[in-house]
Design an enzyme around this catalytic site. Structure first.
Site, PDB file in Angstrom:
ATOM      1  N   LYS A 294       0.816  -1.213   0.000  1.00 40.54           N
ATOM      2  CA  LYS A 294       0.000   0.000   0.000  1.00 40.54           C
ATOM      3  C   LYS A 294       0.856   1.273   0.000  1.00 40.54           C
ATOM      4  CE  LYS A 294      -4.472  -1.610   1.519  1.00 40.54           C
ATOM      5  NZ  LYS A 294      -5.532  -1.558   2.546  1.00 40.54           N
TER       6      LYS A 294
ATOM      7  N   ARG B 141      -3.704  -9.857   4.708  1.00 34.15           N
ATOM      8  CA  ARG B 141      -3.988  -9.969   3.290  1.00 34.15           C
ATOM      9  C   ARG B 141      -2.751  -9.500   2.537  1.00 34.15           C
ATOM     10  NH1 ARG B 141      -7.610  -6.307   2.957  1.00 34.15           N
ATOM     11  NH2 ARG B 141      -9.302  -7.590   3.758  1.00 34.15           N
TER      12      ARG B 141
END
Length: 226
Positions: free
Chosen positions: A172, A207
């Protein structure tokens, strides 16, 4: 490949929810995900990443075992589907909508607001009759948060107990900001650092994109810790 490398779940979504993304029609989303759910669920647990109850319902019929709702069960009918189906559910926090969520996100107290929001939703599900051990709470890293907000949330996940906690931080933008790495494919090292933090905080699910590398990381940490 992900299954062979040790993934316990495969998360399937047909609508991008990254910052600035545009929604797709429910019909298009169903067309994209259902064939995948049907096939992949024959081999491993599947979670359906969707904000739309129609998509979630079709995915559960097709073999999915978890609903991963980035909108945090804003739709009452999604909550009712979770309870009715008795499926696993991930409740994620998102400020606003994907298209605008990163436009100057602000909180009075980010950890208090996000954690309380998630806990209230979880308790509501339990009061509706859903099993507590099938509820997973995700602080929604990068979904309407600045880098500082993200760091505070990652350091306060213990406040989401006794529910299961899920982190989705792999590759991210916060990793890119910290490491000065704009290329998402080159954020593995930073992602592994967050995974190590998750290990020591006892986070239940992470995840990730790079399954093998994370499996190896946890294998070594578990051996080192005895």
């Amino acid at each position: 490949k992900m299954i062979s490398e040790g993934a316990d779940w495969i998360d399937i979504g047909g609508e991008s929810t990254r910052p600035g993304s545009k929604p797709v029609s429910i019909e298009e989303e169903i067309k994209r995900v259902i064939p995948l759910v049907e096939e992949i669920s024959k081999h491993v647990n599947v979670s359906i990443d969707t904000r739309n109850v129609e998509v979630a319902r079709e995915a559960l019929k097709s073999g999915a075992k978890m609903i991963n709702d980035v909108s945090g069960l804003r739709d009452r009918s999604m909550m009712e589907l979770v309870v009715e189906s008795e499926c696993e559910v991930c409740i994620m926090h998102m400020l606003g909508e994907p298209g605008t969520m990163q436009n100057n996100p602000q909180y009075r107290n980010v950890t208090e607001e996000v954690n309380q929001h998630l806990l209230l939703k979880a308790r509501e599900l339990v009061e509706m009759g859903h099993s507590m051990d099938k509820i997973h709470l995700d602080p929604g890293i990068g979904f309407g948060k600045t880098l500082e907000h993200n760091l505070q949330l990652l350091n306060s996940s213990k406040n989401l107990r006794p529910y299961s906690v899920l982190w989705g931080v792999s590759r991210k933008s916060m990793i890119g900001q910290i490491c000065n790495q704009p290329d998402t494919d080159k954020r593995l090292a930073g992602s592994l650092a967050v995974a190590a933090k998750a290990f020591y905080q006892g986070i239940d699910i992470i995840r990730v994109h790079d399954v093998r590398e994370h499996v190896d990381l946890f294998a070594v940490l578990e051996k080192l810790e005895g």
